[in-house]
Design a protein around this motif. Structure first.
Motif, short mmCIF file in Angstrom:
data_model
loop_
_atom_site.label_atom_id
_atom_site.label_comp_id
_atom_site.label_asym_id
_atom_site.label_seq_id
_atom_site.Cartn_x
_atom_site.Cartn_y
_atom_site.Cartn_z
N ARG A 148 -11.58 -0.26 -8.36
CA ARG A 148 -11.85 -1.64 -8.75
C ARG A 148 -10.62 -2.30 -9.37
O ARG A 148 -10.36 -3.48 -9.13
CB ARG A 148 -13.05 -1.67 -9.70
N SER A 178 -11.86 -4.91 -12.15
CA SER A 178 -11.11 -5.72 -11.20
C SER A 178 -10.40 -6.87 -11.91
O SER A 178 -9.25 -7.21 -11.57
CB SER A 178 -12.05 -6.28 -10.13
N THR A 198 -13.91 -9.33 -4.87
CA THR A 198 -13.21 -8.07 -4.59
C THR A 198 -13.75 -7.36 -3.35
O THR A 198 -13.70 -6.13 -3.26
CB THR A 198 -13.28 -7.12 -5.80
#
Length: 465
Positions: A271, A299, A386
């Motif tokens: 992430r 992220s 993401t």
């Protein structure tokens, strides 16, 4: 209809299996299920095996709602299997809670299943034509029936013959006789790992459950592998056929806890890398990077480190609310988003904000969050996702809508951005996703590109289902 009510991806469930030399396996299963609670929040259950007698306790709700000190004391046995489940609106019924327990020719058997079969209807029809009576609407009961009817020459033969008939995703923990058995489908679509206890072994959907139990991580169950544990120890039955591993990439993007390691890949590192690659993919000017908690946090940190834009908390999550998107009216579903996430005005008022989230399904939830941030005074809102656009349904245990309701399949990025009310929208590119995965080809990404690892049903329209 369930698909019209959802605007997030949902994992179906998590499983755990405990084998101990001592009798108190249920308490460890209980703590293990707490660690897996994020994988399913509507049903929970534990079955224990004492000298071949399997007893079960399950119910609707969180693990803490279903079990008490008294119920755990009554669950006596050195083998335990546990299950947490996310159920859809059409089958929210305690009868579908797991583990499933039955009696068959060789004794008692208990089963817990994570995943989904793509040929479940044909298997069920075949069994019903042979006179089998079903108590649930789950494909897990079909697996249990197949194992039972094919076990005349022993449980190993029964499992192997059953696996030859199954098509789809499954991670199974089974207990029968004096054994605990872990099984993973030939493509490894659903995760399952093995840990070593001081006095036994653990199977778990994620390694974070091993940490809670002070179990030493041994390895992941390989695709198509059957692992059997009994008083003689642990032994492996090698896969009958070779298949390329296709772990669901959304395990890394969203489902798994960030402290888990799946097939050798750290969820947290993935992430962070996804956020870092997003920052490299498109340069944006902003004052703050904020995550949509919780999956967006690593992220957002990665994005901040790569871009040099400060990381901050912009949305406060109500920790006492689970996945509450299934509500009887659209107004209540929209209010659920407001209750679950609240903007932190002090951090975002008058600022250019980059908002990091893991995915967009129908877009209604993301739109509502953008509106909240705008009302809190943000000057600009740049949404960064993401993952690539979700354009295809999943048939392997993730609750995704029909394709006509997937916003990524029906609108361009600019059109989605306009719908959200954002100043810009950036999805992680497919090549960047591959880089975040370490350039490995062992992941199923069919929800992005439509390339399924096996044949899947032709999608029916909502009016036909």
């Amino acid at each position: 209809m369930k698909f019209l009510q959802e605007d997030s991806l949902h994992e179906e469930c998590g499983v755990i299996g405990i084998y101990r030399n001592e009798k108190d396996a249920a308490s460890l299963a209980y703590y293990g299920l707490f660690a897996l609670q994020h994988r399913g929040q509507e049903c929970a259950g534990i079955a224990v095996n004492h000298n071949g007698i399997v007893e079960n306790y399950k119910g609707m709700g969180l693990v803490s709602d279903v079990f008490s000190e008294e119920t755990l004391k009554d669950l006596k046995g050195n083998i335990a299997i546990g299950h947490v489940r996310y159920s859809t609106a059409g089958d929210k019924d305690v009868r579908n809670a797991q583990p499933l327990v039955a009696k068959y020719k060789r004794g008692d058997i208990g089963l817990a299943h994570n995943g989904n079969l793509v040929n479940s209807e044909s298997i069920r029809e075949m069994l019903e034509d042979d006179g089998v009576i079903f108590q649930t609407t789950t494909d897990s009961e079909s697996i249990l029936n197949l194992v039972s009817r094919h076990s005349r020459r022993g449980i190993e033969t029964g499992i192997r013959n059953t696996m030859s008939l199954l098509k789809g995703a499954y991670a199974l923990v089974i207990t029968t006789g004096e054994s605990l058995i872990g099984i993973r489908d030939p493509h490894g679509l659903r995760p399952l790992c093995i840990g070593k206890l001081r006095d036994g072994y653990v199977f778990a959907s994620e390694s974070c459950a091993l940490d809670v139990l002070d179990a030493e991580f041994i390895r992941d169950v390989e695709p198509g592998e059957v692992v059997m544990i009994d008083k003689e120890g642990m032994r492996s039955i090698e896969p009958a056929n070779w298949c390329q591993k296709h772990l669901c990439v959304f395990e890394l993007i969203y489902f798994a806890r960030p402290d888990s390691v799946l097939d050798g890949d750290s969820v947290y590192e993935f992430r962070q890398n996804a956020g870092r690659l997003l920052a490299k993919q498109r340069k944006l000017e902003a004052d703050i990077v904020i995550p949509v908690p919780d999956s967006g946090i690593p992220s957002a940190i990665g994005y901040s480190k790569e871009s040099g834009i400060p990381y901050g908390e912009g949305l406060v999550k109500n920790r006492y609310i689970g996945r509450t998107f299934i509500q009887p009216t659209q107004e209540m579903r929209e209010n659920a988003v407001k209750i679950k996430l609240s903007p932190l005005r002090q951090n975002i008022e008058g600022k250019k904000v980059i908002m990091i989230d893991d995915s967009i399904v129908r877009g209604t939830t993301c739109k509502r969050i953008v509106e909240q941030i705008r009302k809190a005074g943000a000057r600009e809102i740049h949404v960064c996702i993401t993952s690539p656009p979700v354009q295809y349904p999943c048939y392997f245990g993730i609750d995704t809508p029909y394709r006509e309701y997937l916003i990524g399949a029906n609108k361009t990025v600019d059109e989605i951005c306009e719908y959200l009310g954002a100043d810009s929208l950036t999805y992680l590119g497919e090549e960047e996703l591959r880089e975040a995965c370490g350039h490995k080809s062992q992941f199923c990404k069919a929800c992005f590109n439509g390339r399924y690892p096996m044949e899947v049903p032709i999608e029916c329209q909502p009016s036909e289902c």
